[in-house]
Scaffold this active site. Structure first.
Site, PDB file in Angstrom:
ATOM      1  N   LEU A   1       0.831  -1.206   0.000  1.00  0.00           N
ATOM      2  CA  LEU A   1       0.000   0.000   0.000  1.00  0.00           C
ATOM      3  C   LEU A   1       0.866   1.256   0.000  1.00  0.00           C
ATOM      4  O   LEU A   1       1.870   1.327   0.705  1.00  0.00           O
ATOM      5  CB  LEU A   1      -0.876  -0.014   1.260  1.00  0.00           C
ATOM      6  CG  LEU A   1      -1.792   1.187   1.484  1.00  0.00           C
ATOM      7  CD1 LEU A   1      -2.969   1.158   0.521  1.00  0.00           C
ATOM      8  CD2 LEU A   1      -2.301   1.222   2.918  1.00  0.00           C
ATOM      9  N   CYS A   2       0.458   2.250  -0.806  1.00  0.00           N
ATOM     10  CA  CYS A   2       1.039   3.590  -0.653  1.00  0.00           C
ATOM     11  C   CYS A   2      -0.006   4.615  -1.051  1.00  0.00           C
ATOM     12  O   CYS A   2      -1.158   4.266  -1.319  1.00  0.00           O
ATOM     13  CB  CYS A   2       2.335   3.748  -1.437  1.00  0.00           C
ATOM     14  SG  CYS A   2       2.126   3.858  -3.216  1.00  0.00           S
ATOM     15  N   GLY A   3       0.369   5.849  -1.090  1.00  0.00           N
ATOM     16  CA  GLY A   3      -0.597   6.917  -1.316  1.00  0.00           C
ATOM     17  C   GLY A   3      -1.209   6.887  -2.709  1.00  0.00           C
ATOM     18  O   GLY A   3      -2.363   7.248  -2.903  1.00  0.00           O
TER      19      GLY A   3
END
Lengths: 162, 92
Positions: free
Chosen positions: B6-8
């Site tokens: 997960l990241c932005g």
């Protein structure tokens, strides 16, 4: 359709490299590294604004390792062609990251599709994890020396710089 | 087993993490479905393990998945140690 390639050592040029830049804030660092890409026509000005907004909205997770930030937005935020820029800072600045602050090595990149940049990012991460790479990037005092230090290490990923 | 990174934006950091996770699973001879997510679209999706930059902890407080937080995203050893601990926990 031509396959889009994303090779770090081909994309980073003297025009997208600045050594020992003086800044007062991470926002200023982001503007300077991002505007190197804008000035070369690689990204739209809105792309740089978006890179900063993401950090404001989500947090400084793009500070991927101690002292190193890897800034970017998405292709639809205004990337004209694959690109990367690198600046080092004369004095490190905080991005607000609990572990990896302060930052003195700032990359910005833009990609034009979903995955052509990913192998290059992985290669970059591998280089960043090596202390001798980081030392040679930090010790470069001219744009030319910085660009050469980076390209040299991309070209010879297994060679230790003497 | 589903492992999500997960990241932005689901584009840079999470893709880098995804490749690291793939390498680690291959080394360990393990199989899993690996996805990369962004913050905007991860809600409602299910994974057994979520691997994310530690700075994103506050976005994952309510997650029902096993959450693995990474300080240094370029440190393969850190990613491997923490990921394997989570996998072992899950299989225990």
């Amino acid at each position: 359709m031509t396959k889009i390639t994303f090779e770090l050592d081909e994309l980073l040029t003297l025009k997208t490299t600045r050594a020992k830049v003086q800044v007062k804030s991470w926002q200023e660092a982001a503007d300077i590294v991002g505007n190197l890409l804008v000035d070369e026509g690689k990204v739209q000005p809105g792309y740089v604004a978006r890179m900063k907004e993401v950090i404001d909205e989500v947090g400084p997770y793009m500070v991927i390792a101690p002292g190193v930030a890897l800034l970017h937005a998405r292709p639809e935020h205004g990337v004209n062609m694959p690109c990367i820029a690198l600046i080092t800072l004369d004095e490190p600045v905080p991005f607000g990251h609990a572990e990896n602050d302060p930052v003195d090595i700032v990359f910005a990149f833009g990609a034009t599709d979903k995955d052509s940049h990913v192998p290059a990012l992985k290669k970059l991460a591998k280089q960043i994890s090596r202390s001798e790479v980081i030392e040679s990037v930090r010790s470069a005092h001219s744009d030319k020396a910085l660009c050469e230090a980076f390209v040299e290490l991309c070209d010879h990923p297994n060679r230790t710089k003497e | 087993m589903i492992i999500a990174t997960l990241c932005g934006m689901g584009f840079g950091t999470s893709m880098m993490l995804k490749l690291s996770v793939e390498d680690i699973l291959k080394e360990e001879g393990l199989r899993a479905k690996i996805e990369s997510w962004d913050l905007g679209s991860h809600k409602g999706q299910k994974a057994d393990i979520i691997v994310a930059p530690d700075d994103m902890a506050r976005h994952l407080k309510d997650s029902e998945s096993e959450v693995v937080l990474i300080h240094n995203l370029t440190d393969e050893a850190e990613i491997k140690t923490k990921l394997m601990a989570a996998i072992n926990e899950l299989q225990a």
